[in-house]
Design an enzyme around this catalytic site. Structure first.
Site, PDB file in Angstrom:
ATOM      1  N   CYS A 181      24.767  10.739  -6.077  1.00 42.77           N
ATOM      2  CA  CYS A 181      24.518   9.399  -6.621  1.00 42.77           C
ATOM      3  C   CYS A 181      24.038   9.569  -8.050  1.00 42.77           C
ATOM      4  O   CYS A 181      24.530  10.443  -8.766  1.00 42.77           O
ATOM      5  CB  CYS A 181      23.503   8.643  -5.752  1.00 42.77           C
TER       6      CYS A 181
ATOM      7  N   ARG B 162      29.966   2.075 -12.400  1.00 43.32           N
ATOM      8  CA  ARG B 162      29.480   3.345 -12.940  1.00 43.32           C
ATOM      9  C   ARG B 162      30.412   4.481 -12.548  1.00 43.32           C
ATOM     10  O   ARG B 162      30.738   5.338 -13.375  1.00 43.32           O
ATOM     11  CB  ARG B 162      28.054   3.611 -12.449  1.00 43.32           C
TER      12      ARG B 162
END
EC number: 2.8.1.2
Length: 281
Positions: free
Chosen positions: A238, A179
């Site tokens: 995050c 990601r």
């Protein structure tokens, strides 16, 4: 395991009837597990005396972003209703993956609780030791809780943009490498791929073993290997502010100062077309 912020199942079993101890179940479904009913899972079996700390319900529902910190007075009312007392030693656990307990630990500390520990190994470790569970809700008298919010614990998108542009702080991204490197889509729809320019990738799962943090030597090696310097301010991020707390917990265990959490995280940054992203497509 690094023990600074942790207690073991054997210790908790020995102290479970201590009136100065309160146990908090902070299990949480991760993205992609939306069909899970964690509140029902709690009712089906939890550590005796534990109240359910629902991170989703305890978020700011006036924000379009997931898991944002609520207003201090809102959090305080919720804690009092749960029966949580800020002056007691709070023991937080999750299902045993160290996914969400650090977020609850960070929230409680950010709102002024001084004595907060995490159960190493979580619920899974408790069960591995053949310790008892109880079913159903836990009803406690109203707690004493007055939130003392620490504004230094959290940063906003403007702070992160400045840190990225001026290199005034290191930005650590706890998401998986795929990601971070824009190789796969985000689990939440509508978000761009990639990462905040200049950010360093320390996937939270690399810091954890069987629901506990790795040793301090191992943590040091991981952070140094990713280019992290302990002498410079750090911002952790995050996907939605949950697993960034795992990185923050690891840094706190290493006594690293000046670490703050970007609560909007990639859910905010990745949704805004006016903010820069790496790698540039």
């Amino acid at each position: 395991m690094s023990t600074t912020w942790f207690v073991g199942a054997d210790w908790l079993a020995e102290h479970i009837d201590d009136p100065e101890i309160q146990i908090i179940d902070a299990r949480m479904a991760s993205p992609g597990q939306e069909d899970r009913n964690v509140a029902q899972e709690y009712l089906n079996g939890h550590i005796p005396g534990a109240v359910f700390f629902d991170i989703e319900a305890l978020s700011d529902h006036t924000s379009p972003l997931p898991h944002m910190l609520p207003r201090p007075e809102t959090f305080a009312v919720a804690m009092r209703e749960l029966g949580v007392n800020q002056d007691k030693h709070l023991i937080v656990y999750d299902e045993g993956n160290l996914f969400s307990a650090p977020r609850a630990w960070w929230m409680l500390r950010t709102f002024g609780v001084e004595k907060v520990s995490i159960l190493g190994g979580g619920l899974a470790g408790w069960q591995r030791d053949d310790l008892l569970l109880e079913e159903g809700a836990v009803e406690l008298p109203e707690g004493e809780f007055n939130a003392a919010f620490n504004p230094e614990a959290v940063v906003k998108v403007t702070d992160v943009l400045l840190a990225s542009h001026e290199n005034t702080a290191q930005i650590i991204d706890a998401r998986p490498a795929a990601r971070f490197n824009a190789e796969v889509d985000e689990p939440r729809p509508g978000l761009r791929r990639g990462h905040i320019p200049g950010a360093l990738n320390v996937p939270w799962t690399e810091l954890v073993r069987e629901g506990e943090l790795k040793t301090t030597d191992e943590l040091d090696a991981i952070f140094f290997g990713r280019g992290v310097s302990y002498d410079k301010p750090i911002i952790v991020s995050c996907g939605s502010g949950v697993t960034a707390a795992v990185v923050l917990l690891a840094l706190a265990t290493l006594d690293v100062p000046n670490v703050k959490l970007y609560d909007g995280a990639w859910s905010e940054w990745g949704a805004r077309a006016d903010l820069p992203v790496e790698p540039v497509k």
